[in-house]
Design a protein around this motif. Sequence first.
Motif, PDB file in Angstrom:
ATOM      1  N   THR A 136      -2.231 -10.592   4.663  1.00  0.00           N
ATOM      2  CA  THR A 136      -1.874  -9.501   5.580  1.00  0.00           C
ATOM      3  C   THR A 136      -3.026  -8.489   5.641  1.00  0.00           C
ATOM      4  OG1 THR A 136      -0.851  -8.027   3.940  1.00  0.00           O
ATOM      5  CG2 THR A 136       0.544  -9.776   4.870  1.00  0.00           C
ATOM      6  N   ALA A 137      -4.157  -8.829   4.994  1.00  0.00           N
ATOM      7  CA  ALA A 137      -5.318  -7.927   4.976  1.00  0.00           C
ATOM      8  C   ALA A 137      -5.964  -7.889   6.360  1.00  0.00           C
ATOM      9  CB  ALA A 137      -6.331  -8.407   3.942  1.00  0.00           C
TER      10      ALA A 137
ATOM     11  N   GLY B  61      -1.448  -8.408  -0.072  1.00  0.00           N
ATOM     12  CA  GLY B  61      -1.008  -7.183   0.603  1.00  0.00           C
ATOM     13  C   GLY B  61       0.490  -6.978   0.530  1.00  0.00           C
TER      14      GLY B  61
ATOM     15  N   GLY C  85       2.087  -0.551   1.831  1.00  0.00           N
ATOM     16  CA  GLY C  85       1.024  -0.552   2.845  1.00  0.00           C
ATOM     17  C   GLY C  85       0.992   0.778   3.573  1.00  0.00           C
TER      18      GLY C  85
ATOM     19  N   GLU D  22      -0.773  -6.625  -4.656  1.00  0.00           N
ATOM     20  CA  GLU D  22      -0.926  -5.330  -3.977  1.00  0.00           C
ATOM     21  C   GLU D  22      -1.957  -4.522  -4.748  1.00  0.00           C
ATOM     22  OE1 GLU D  22      -1.339  -2.105  -2.223  1.00  0.00           O
ATOM     23  OE2 GLU D  22      -0.027  -3.510  -1.171  1.00  0.00           O
TER      24      GLU D  22
END
Length: 493
Positions: A305-306, A30, A57, A50
């Motif tokens: 960070t998902a 992410g 994001g 990404e």
Amino acid sequence: GASGAASAPPATASITTARPASPVGCVIIGGGPTGLSAAYHLGADTVLLERNATVGGWCRSIKDKGFTFDYAGHIMFSNDPYVLKLYDILLGDNQHWQMREAWVYSKQVYTRYPFQGALYGLPPQVIKECIVGAIESRYGLAAGAPRCAADNDGAKVEDCCADGTTDTANSDAGSAEAQTENFENFIYRVWGAGIAKHFAIPYNKKIWTVPLKDMETSWLGGRVPLPDLGQIIEGALEPVAKPMGPNARFGYPRRGGFQALMNGFLPHIRGKVELNANVKQVLPQEHMVVLADGRRLPYGQLISTAPLPQLVQLCGDAVPETVRKAAQGLRHVSIRCVNIGVNRSDVTDKHWIYYPEDSIFHRIFVQGNASPECNAPGGFGFTCEISYSPWKPLPLDGEELIARCIADCIKVGFIREDDEILTTNQVDMPYAYVVYDHARARNVATVREWMEGHDIVLAGRYSEWEYYNSDHAFLAGKKAAERVRDARAVKAG
């Protein structure tokens, strides 16, 4: 200079599709603010994945017919000196700082935000209900337990809005009281029946979509001070002056939208950044990430960070039933943004406006005033934010949703019937706000414990399932990078 690097498209040098043969020290899933910050704080032995064609994001921006629109409203705002310095490193002189103009529109009038501190101009009956309710709650005369007021004298009027302009991330949010009391009772107890009825309940129901009794209050920062009655009464008797002080100032990239802040990381990242890199599978036992194009990336450690439920799905059968169940129990709210550009430059001088009443949107973020460079020449751009969830689905979609937003903007007096619409578009944020229901803390702990046992570090709003703003996300990425470095040192030691 630095500003040129920040606003120019990222150099392709840092982006590669080469196949790393040997294990990478750290893979980051992410490229939002948290993932970018983690990569920025780690060395060359890092690959950031990404899945989109650009980093950012939910802090990314789009361009449309000369307008720049962000994915929902974002501002630069922090009480942390490290973050303020980071803004300078990432943006250089591509920054525009100004005093915030945040307003509430209800009963056909604008009042300053926060609502409870600026009642002037509302109908007298509404003001009376708000003041009487605040007095009753202050002295424990209303339903709910009386409170000892002595230790709260002189407390500031706090935010009863979920927009995070008060700094909650560093507070004693885990207090036992916050974990048990439900949000609806909290609103009545702290603000009283009048403010609850005329603003706090309808606004929060609109944004959170779930019954407020289902939510706890730790995300508000633990113990919110009781209202200062002097401030409430003063704010009802005369117009409130423009807000001053550090909280009232916010920054925004002068050009390039919030995307410019995200792109600002790229020249500083020493590891690899891979775009259009869609993770299809995580194999926690093998320490391996499988991409949609078939490549397999072995890693020493993984920073995710998902969104937690997605990460658990990516891990598939490796995850025990209890962890899967915990992830399925996590609730969130989605946001649809309808972006509109009109052919008039003097629409409003406000930055964002809350709408507790019956418009389809709960907030308008006035993109064109965050920085004038976001507007097409002679035009003016803004974003209508609409929350939805399984408990409150979008009532309309596509062109019908856009038409409804335009109609509601006219109804609430934000634009005029004769305004020419230059452009409209929509962006969808399927994961936007995490819902702090009563099971959240337990569910998150269950998932986190299992992930950490497999060298997976959870970082940021969606992997930690926390109410983070972008400045907290930067710090969360930094913290994740430090944890990876510490774990390496232990292994090497």
